[in-house]
Write a protein that holds these residues in place. Structure first.
Motif, PDB file in Angstrom:
ATOM      1  N   ASN A  43      -2.395 -14.224  11.741  1.00  0.00           N
ATOM      2  CA  ASN A  43      -2.466 -14.026  10.294  1.00  0.00           C
ATOM      3  C   ASN A  43      -3.507 -12.973   9.918  1.00  0.00           C
ATOM      4  O   ASN A  43      -3.309 -12.210   8.972  1.00  0.00           O
ATOM      5  N   LEU A  44      -4.604 -12.907  10.665  1.00  0.00           N
ATOM      6  CA  LEU A  44      -5.636 -11.904  10.420  1.00  0.00           C
ATOM      7  C   LEU A  44      -5.081 -10.495  10.632  1.00  0.00           C
ATOM      8  O   LEU A  44      -5.285  -9.601   9.806  1.00  0.00           O
ATOM      9  N   VAL A  45      -4.349 -10.297  11.731  1.00  0.00           N
ATOM     10  CA  VAL A  45      -3.773  -8.974  12.007  1.00  0.00           C
ATOM     11  C   VAL A  45      -2.748  -8.618  10.934  1.00  0.00           C
ATOM     12  O   VAL A  45      -2.723  -7.493  10.433  1.00  0.00           O
ATOM     13  N   ARG A  46      -1.899  -9.584  10.561  1.00  0.00           N
ATOM     14  CA  ARG A  46      -0.903  -9.331   9.502  1.00  0.00           C
ATOM     15  C   ARG A  46      -1.581  -8.891   8.203  1.00  0.00           C
ATOM     16  O   ARG A  46      -1.189  -7.897   7.587  1.00  0.00           O
ATOM     17  N   SER A  47      -2.574  -9.647   7.775  1.00  0.00           N
ATOM     18  CA  SER A  47      -3.213  -9.333   6.497  1.00  0.00           C
ATOM     19  C   SER A  47      -4.048  -8.059   6.580  1.00  0.00           C
ATOM     20  O   SER A  47      -4.129  -7.301   5.613  1.00  0.00           O
ATOM     21  N   PHE A  48      -4.653  -7.791   7.746  1.00  0.00           N
ATOM     22  CA  PHE A  48      -5.426  -6.561   7.931  1.00  0.00           C
ATOM     23  C   PHE A  48      -4.522  -5.345   7.773  1.00  0.00           C
ATOM     24  O   PHE A  48      -4.847  -4.397   7.045  1.00  0.00           O
ATOM     25  N   ASP A  49      -3.374  -5.362   8.441  1.00  0.00           N
ATOM     26  CA  ASP A  49      -2.427  -4.247   8.354  1.00  0.00           C
ATOM     27  C   ASP A  49      -1.924  -4.093   6.915  1.00  0.00           C
ATOM     28  O   ASP A  49      -1.900  -2.992   6.374  1.00  0.00           O
ATOM     29  N   ALA A  50      -1.542  -5.206   6.297  1.00  0.00           N
ATOM     30  CA  ALA A  50      -1.028  -5.148   4.925  1.00  0.00           C
ATOM     31  C   ALA A  50      -2.087  -4.630   3.959  1.00  0.00           C
ATOM     32  O   ALA A  50      -1.782  -3.822   3.067  1.00  0.00           O
ATOM     33  N   ALA A  51      -3.340  -5.040   4.125  1.00  0.00           N
ATOM     34  CA  ALA A  51      -4.415  -4.586   3.238  1.00  0.00           C
ATOM     35  C   ALA A  51      -4.662  -3.083   3.384  1.00  0.00           C
ATOM     36  O   ALA A  51      -4.902  -2.387   2.388  1.00  0.00           O
ATOM     37  N   ALA A  52      -4.612  -2.572   4.614  1.00  0.00           N
ATOM     38  CA  ALA A  52      -4.803  -1.132   4.826  1.00  0.00           C
ATOM     39  C   ALA A  52      -3.687  -0.345   4.148  1.00  0.00           C
ATOM     40  O   ALA A  52      -3.937   0.678   3.496  1.00  0.00           O
ATOM     41  N   ARG A  53      -2.449  -0.824   4.282  1.00  0.00           N
ATOM     42  CA  ARG A  53      -1.319  -0.145   3.635  1.00  0.00           C
ATOM     43  C   ARG A  53      -1.440  -0.201   2.110  1.00  0.00           C
ATOM     44  O   ARG A  53      -1.216   0.794   1.420  1.00  0.00           O
ATOM     45  N   GLN A  54      -1.790  -1.379   1.593  1.00  0.00           N
ATOM     46  CA  GLN A  54      -1.920  -1.534   0.145  1.00  0.00           C
ATOM     47  C   GLN A  54      -3.041  -0.663  -0.404  1.00  0.00           C
ATOM     48  O   GLN A  54      -2.909  -0.066  -1.475  1.00  0.00           O
ATOM     49  N   TRP A  55      -4.163  -0.588   0.319  1.00  0.00           N
ATOM     50  CA  TRP A  55      -5.264   0.254  -0.138  1.00  0.00           C
ATOM     51  C   TRP A  55      -4.832   1.717  -0.199  1.00  0.00           C
ATOM     52  O   TRP A  55      -5.128   2.426  -1.172  1.00  0.00           O
ATOM     53  N   ALA A  56      -4.126   2.187   0.840  1.00  0.00           N
ATOM     54  CA  ALA A  56      -3.694   3.586   0.876  1.00  0.00           C
ATOM     55  C   ALA A  56      -2.749   3.902  -0.286  1.00  0.00           C
ATOM     56  O   ALA A  56      -2.895   4.941  -0.949  1.00  0.00           O
ATOM     57  N   VAL A  57      -1.808   3.008  -0.563  1.00  0.00           N
ATOM     58  CA  VAL A  57      -0.869   3.230  -1.669  1.00  0.00           C
ATOM     59  C   VAL A  57      -1.610   3.203  -3.002  1.00  0.00           C
ATOM     60  O   VAL A  57      -1.416   4.066  -3.859  1.00  0.00           O
ATOM     61  N   ALA A  58      -2.468   2.213  -3.200  1.00  0.00           N
ATOM     62  CA  ALA A  58      -3.180   2.064  -4.479  1.00  0.00           C
ATOM     63  C   ALA A  58      -4.125   3.230  -4.743  1.00  0.00           C
ATOM     64  O   ALA A  58      -4.258   3.690  -5.882  1.00  0.00           O
ATOM     65  N   SER A  59      -4.781   3.734  -3.700  1.00  0.00           N
ATOM     66  CA  SER A  59      -5.754   4.821  -3.889  1.00  0.00           C
ATOM     67  C   SER A  59      -5.095   6.197  -3.830  1.00  0.00           C
ATOM     68  O   SER A  59      -5.688   7.181  -4.264  1.00  0.00           O
ATOM     69  N   GLY A  60      -3.892   6.254  -3.237  1.00  0.00           N
ATOM     70  CA  GLY A  60      -3.234   7.552  -3.074  1.00  0.00           C
ATOM     71  C   GLY A  60      -3.881   8.408  -2.004  1.00  0.00           C
ATOM     72  O   GLY A  60      -3.678   9.610  -1.958  1.00  0.00           O
ATOM     73  N   ARG A  61      -4.678   7.771  -1.143  1.00  0.00           N
ATOM     74  CA  ARG A  61      -5.375   8.501  -0.078  1.00  0.00           C
ATOM     75  C   ARG A  61      -5.060   7.852   1.268  1.00  0.00           C
ATOM     76  O   ARG A  61      -4.763   6.662   1.342  1.00  0.00           O
ATOM     77  N   PRO A  62      -5.169   8.630   2.347  1.00  0.00           N
ATOM     78  CA  PRO A  62      -4.915   8.037   3.665  1.00  0.00           C
ATOM     79  C   PRO A  62      -6.039   7.074   4.074  1.00  0.00           C
ATOM     80  O   PRO A  62      -7.171   7.209   3.621  1.00  0.00           O
ATOM     81  N   ALA A  63      -5.691   6.147   4.913  1.00  0.00           N
ATOM     82  CA  ALA A  63      -6.661   5.213   5.485  1.00  0.00           C
ATOM     83  C   ALA A  63      -6.500   5.262   6.994  1.00  0.00           C
ATOM     84  O   ALA A  63      -5.519   5.802   7.513  1.00  0.00           O
ATOM     85  N   ARG A  64      -7.442   4.691   7.679  1.00  0.00           N
ATOM     86  CA  ARG A  64      -7.367   4.642   9.135  1.00  0.00           C
ATOM     87  C   ARG A  64      -7.728   3.230   9.573  1.00  0.00           C
ATOM     88  O   ARG A  64      -8.742   2.683   9.154  1.00  0.00           O
ATOM     89  N   MET A  65      -6.873   2.662  10.418  1.00  0.00           N
ATOM     90  CA  MET A  65      -7.161   1.361  11.012  1.00  0.00           C
ATOM     91  C   MET A  65      -7.760   1.607  12.385  1.00  0.00           C
ATOM     92  O   MET A  65      -7.264   2.430  13.146  1.00  0.00           O
ATOM     93  N   SER A  66      -8.806   0.879  12.685  1.00  0.00           N
ATOM     94  CA  SER A  66      -9.501   1.011  13.957  1.00  0.00           C
ATOM     95  C   SER A  66      -9.519  -0.345  14.658  1.00  0.00           C
ATOM     96  O   SER A  66      -9.945  -1.344  14.074  1.00  0.00           O
ATOM     97  N   PHE A  67      -9.039  -0.369  15.890  1.00  0.00           N
ATOM     98  CA  PHE A  67      -9.034  -1.587  16.701  1.00  0.00           C
ATOM     99  C   PHE A  67     -10.005  -1.376  17.854  1.00  0.00           C
ATOM    100  O   PHE A  67      -9.755  -0.547  18.731  1.00  0.00           O
TER     101      PHE A  67
END
Length: 164
Positions: A43-67
């Motif tokens: 659930n953490l990975v699911r929500s982490f990925d979804a939050a990164a995508r939502q942030w990028a769409v809402a801000s109109g800027r790219p984001a980067r996920m780091s593992f």
């Protein structure tokens, strides 16, 4: 002659029986705890990925996920700030497949476009509860879970893929 108490053997048998019952309950509850932690990690990975995508769409800027495979942390880097989350204890991501690469060490970066798109990727969560593979579709963010690497969906080729 009347007896007033228990013999040493009777007391030892009672203590042994209590120890066996306690061990059984402990083993059962630790298995449930491991399964719960593994589900929390999924659930953490699911929500982490979804939050990164939502942030990028809402801000109109790219984001980067780091593992960070060594530290067991997931970070979202968005230019101004960094959001870091840690996996539950005793669980780790020990393998990531992205862009035709298999990564088992170090830091793996996945870019998310302002549209919320990324490359498709798969990761393996390992720990006391066993192994689980999660496959994340790059365009939709849909997460598929499997216990076997052979069951992972093929990563689609995305000609002209652009994260910006």
């Amino acid at each position: 002659m009347s007896r007033r108490g228990f013999t040493l053997i009777e007391v030892m048998l009672a203590v042994l029986l209590l120890a066996l019952l306690t061990a059984g309950v402990t083993l059962k509850s630790s298995g449930l705890l491991s399964a719960g932690r593994a589900e929390d990690a999924v659930n953490l990975v699911r929500s982490f990925d979804a939050a990164a995508r939502q942030w990028a769409v809402a801000s109109g800027r790219p984001a980067r996920m780091s593992f960070d495979l060594a530290a067991g942390t997931l970070s979202r880097l968005d230019g101004k700030s960094t959001t870091v989350v840690s996996l539950p204890p005793k669980l780790r991501i020990d393998h990531i497949k992205v862009g035709g690469r298999d990564e088992t060490l170090g830091l793996v970066l996945i870019d998310v476009s302002p549209r919320g798109w990324s490359r498709s990727y798969a990761l393996r969560l390992s720990g006391p509860g066993g192994e689980r593979w999660l496959s994340i579709a790059g365009l939709s963010g849909v997460v598929t879970e499997t216990s076997n690497e052979r069951d992972l969906p093929e990563a689609p080729s995305t000609p002209g893929y652009d994260t910006h």
